[in-house]
Design a protein around this motif. Structure first.
Motif, PDB file in Angstrom:
ATOM      1  N   ASP A 107      23.831  -4.110 -20.682  1.00 27.79           N
ATOM      2  CA  ASP A 107      24.822  -4.668 -21.600  1.00 27.79           C
ATOM      3  C   ASP A 107      25.908  -5.424 -20.841  1.00 27.79           C
ATOM      4  O   ASP A 107      26.336  -6.496 -21.265  1.00 27.79           O
ATOM      5  N   THR A 108      26.351  -4.846 -19.740  1.00 25.44           N
ATOM      6  CA  THR A 108      27.376  -5.488 -18.916  1.00 25.44           C
ATOM      7  C   THR A 108      26.856  -6.812 -18.366  1.00 25.44           C
ATOM      8  O   THR A 108      27.570  -7.823 -18.395  1.00 25.44           O
ATOM      9  N   ARG A 109      25.632  -6.809 -17.879  1.00 24.40           N
ATOM     10  CA  ARG A 109      25.035  -8.040 -17.343  1.00 24.40           C
ATOM     11  C   ARG A 109      24.929  -9.111 -18.429  1.00 24.40           C
ATOM     12  O   ARG A 109      25.231 -10.280 -18.205  1.00 24.40           O
ATOM     13  N   ARG A 110      24.523  -8.703 -19.618  1.00 24.14           N
ATOM     14  CA  ARG A 110      24.382  -9.653 -20.725  1.00 24.14           C
ATOM     15  C   ARG A 110      25.742 -10.241 -21.114  1.00 24.14           C
ATOM     16  O   ARG A 110      25.881 -11.452 -21.270  1.00 24.14           O
ATOM     17  N   ARG A 111      26.759  -9.396 -21.251  1.00 23.87           N
ATOM     18  CA  ARG A 111      28.105  -9.884 -21.598  1.00 23.87           C
ATOM     19  C   ARG A 111      28.639 -10.832 -20.533  1.00 23.87           C
ATOM     20  O   ARG A 111      29.220 -11.872 -20.852  1.00 23.87           O
ATOM     21  N   GLU A 112      28.443 -10.489 -19.276  1.00 26.52           N
ATOM     22  CA  GLU A 112      28.917 -11.335 -18.175  1.00 26.52           C
ATOM     23  C   GLU A 112      28.177 -12.678 -18.181  1.00 26.52           C
ATOM     24  O   GLU A 112      28.791 -13.732 -17.986  1.00 26.52           O
ATOM     25  N   SER A 113      26.882 -12.649 -18.414  1.00 26.66           N
ATOM     26  CA  SER A 113      26.109 -13.896 -18.477  1.00 26.66           C
ATOM     27  C   SER A 113      26.552 -14.767 -19.645  1.00 26.66           C
ATOM     28  O   SER A 113      26.657 -15.993 -19.512  1.00 26.66           O
ATOM     29  N   LEU A 114      26.827 -14.156 -20.787  1.00 25.65           N
ATOM     30  CA  LEU A 114      27.314 -14.911 -21.940  1.00 25.65           C
ATOM     31  C   LEU A 114      28.677 -15.540 -21.657  1.00 25.65           C
ATOM     32  O   LEU A 114      28.930 -16.693 -22.024  1.00 25.65           O
ATOM     33  N   ARG A 115      29.550 -14.799 -21.001  1.00 23.34           N
ATOM     34  CA  ARG A 115      30.874 -15.332 -20.649  1.00 23.34           C
ATOM     35  C   ARG A 115      30.743 -16.503 -19.690  1.00 23.34           C
ATOM     36  O   ARG A 115      31.362 -17.556 -19.882  1.00 23.34           O
ATOM     37  N   ARG A 116      29.920 -16.340 -18.674  1.00 27.69           N
ATOM     38  CA  ARG A 116      29.723 -17.406 -17.695  1.00 27.69           C
ATOM     39  C   ARG A 116      29.072 -18.624 -18.331  1.00 27.69           C
ATOM     40  O   ARG A 116      29.423 -19.762 -18.009  1.00 27.69           O
ATOM     41  N   LEU A 117      28.127 -18.400 -19.257  1.00 28.10           N
ATOM     42  CA  LEU A 117      27.485 -19.504 -19.961  1.00 28.10           C
ATOM     43  C   LEU A 117      28.522 -20.286 -20.770  1.00 28.10           C
ATOM     44  O   LEU A 117      28.564 -21.518 -20.728  1.00 28.10           O
ATOM     45  N   ARG A 118      29.358 -19.576 -21.498  1.00 30.70           N
ATOM     46  CA  ARG A 118      30.410 -20.230 -22.285  1.00 30.70           C
ATOM     47  C   ARG A 118      31.321 -21.063 -21.387  1.00 30.70           C
ATOM     48  O   ARG A 118      31.617 -22.231 -21.684  1.00 30.70           O
ATOM     49  N   ASP A 119      31.733 -20.493 -20.269  1.00 27.89           N
ATOM     50  CA  ASP A 119      32.619 -21.207 -19.351  1.00 27.89           C
ATOM     51  C   ASP A 119      31.940 -22.444 -18.766  1.00 27.89           C
ATOM     52  O   ASP A 119      32.555 -23.508 -18.663  1.00 27.89           O
ATOM     53  N   ALA A 120      30.686 -22.323 -18.390  1.00 28.36           N
ATOM     54  CA  ALA A 120      29.958 -23.453 -17.812  1.00 28.36           C
ATOM     55  C   ALA A 120      29.741 -24.558 -18.846  1.00 28.36           C
ATOM     56  O   ALA A 120      29.860 -25.750 -18.531  1.00 28.36           O
ATOM     57  N   GLN A 121      29.448 -24.177 -20.087  1.00 26.63           N
ATOM     58  CA  GLN A 121      29.270 -25.175 -21.142  1.00 26.63           C
ATOM     59  C   GLN A 121      30.574 -25.920 -21.405  1.00 26.63           C
ATOM     60  O   GLN A 121      30.567 -27.141 -21.566  1.00 26.63           O
ATOM     61  N   ARG A 122      31.675 -25.209 -21.439  1.00 27.94           N
ATOM     62  CA  ARG A 122      32.978 -25.857 -21.640  1.00 27.94           C
ATOM     63  C   ARG A 122      33.295 -26.807 -20.488  1.00 27.94           C
ATOM     64  O   ARG A 122      33.776 -27.921 -20.707  1.00 27.94           O
ATOM     65  N   ALA A 123      33.036 -26.362 -19.281  1.00 25.82           N
ATOM     66  CA  ALA A 123      33.303 -27.211 -18.113  1.00 25.82           C
ATOM     67  C   ALA A 123      32.413 -28.455 -18.137  1.00 25.82           C
ATOM     68  O   ALA A 123      32.870 -29.556 -17.820  1.00 25.82           O
ATOM     69  N   ALA A 124      31.166 -28.284 -18.527  1.00 26.66           N
ATOM     70  CA  ALA A 124      30.238 -29.422 -18.589  1.00 26.66           C
ATOM     71  C   ALA A 124      30.712 -30.454 -19.604  1.00 26.66           C
ATOM     72  O   ALA A 124      30.615 -31.669 -19.359  1.00 26.66           O
ATOM     73  N   LEU A 125      31.229 -29.993 -20.722  1.00 29.71           N
ATOM     74  CA  LEU A 125      31.714 -30.918 -21.754  1.00 29.71           C
ATOM     75  C   LEU A 125      32.931 -31.713 -21.280  1.00 29.71           C
ATOM     76  O   LEU A 125      33.175 -32.818 -21.766  1.00 29.71           O
ATOM     77  N   ALA A 126      33.672 -31.168 -20.344  1.00 28.07           N
ATOM     78  CA  ALA A 126      34.866 -31.830 -19.838  1.00 28.07           C
ATOM     79  C   ALA A 126      34.551 -32.880 -18.772  1.00 28.07           C
ATOM     80  O   ALA A 126      35.423 -33.660 -18.406  1.00 28.07           O
ATOM     81  N   GLU A 127      33.319 -32.903 -18.283  1.00 29.49           N
ATOM     82  CA  GLU A 127      32.932 -33.838 -17.230  1.00 29.49           C
ATOM     83  C   GLU A 127      32.350 -35.121 -17.825  1.00 29.49           C
ATOM     84  O   GLU A 127      31.734 -35.091 -18.888  1.00 29.49           O
ATOM     85  N   PRO A 128      32.517 -36.239 -17.118  1.00 30.20           N
ATOM     86  CA  PRO A 128      31.894 -37.489 -17.571  1.00 30.20           C
ATOM     87  C   PRO A 128      30.368 -37.364 -17.539  1.00 30.20           C
ATOM     88  O   PRO A 128      29.810 -36.693 -16.653  1.00 30.20           O
TER      89      PRO A 128
END
Length: 68
Positions: A10-31
């Motif tokens: 469960d901890t691994r899944r939550r951490e992966s979901l958090r990291r995925l969200r952060d990476a998706q947000r960062a990707a949207l901010a890039e050209p």
């Protein structure tokens, strides 16, 4: 994996979901087509694959526990 491994899963899944969200947000901010966007896309794909693997493992563990 028994009940003892469940919190770690469960901890691994939550951490992966958090990291995925952060990476998706960062990707949207890039050209588009920038080096950073490409790197972030790779990170997103890797995290999605990790989540898919965790889901498959959970199904396998549930199947085994049910005795089927």
């Amino acid at each position: 994996m028994g009940r003892a491994g469940r919190p770690a899963h469960d901890t691994r899944r939550r951490e992966s979901l958090r990291r995925l969200r952060d990476a998706q947000r960062a990707a949207l901010a890039e050209p588009d087509h920038s080096d950073a966007a490409l790197s972030l896309e790779g990170i997103v794909l890797r995290l999605q694959a990790d989540l898919h693997r965790l889901k498959a493992c959970e199904k396998n563990w549930t199947y085994r526990r049910s005795g089927s």
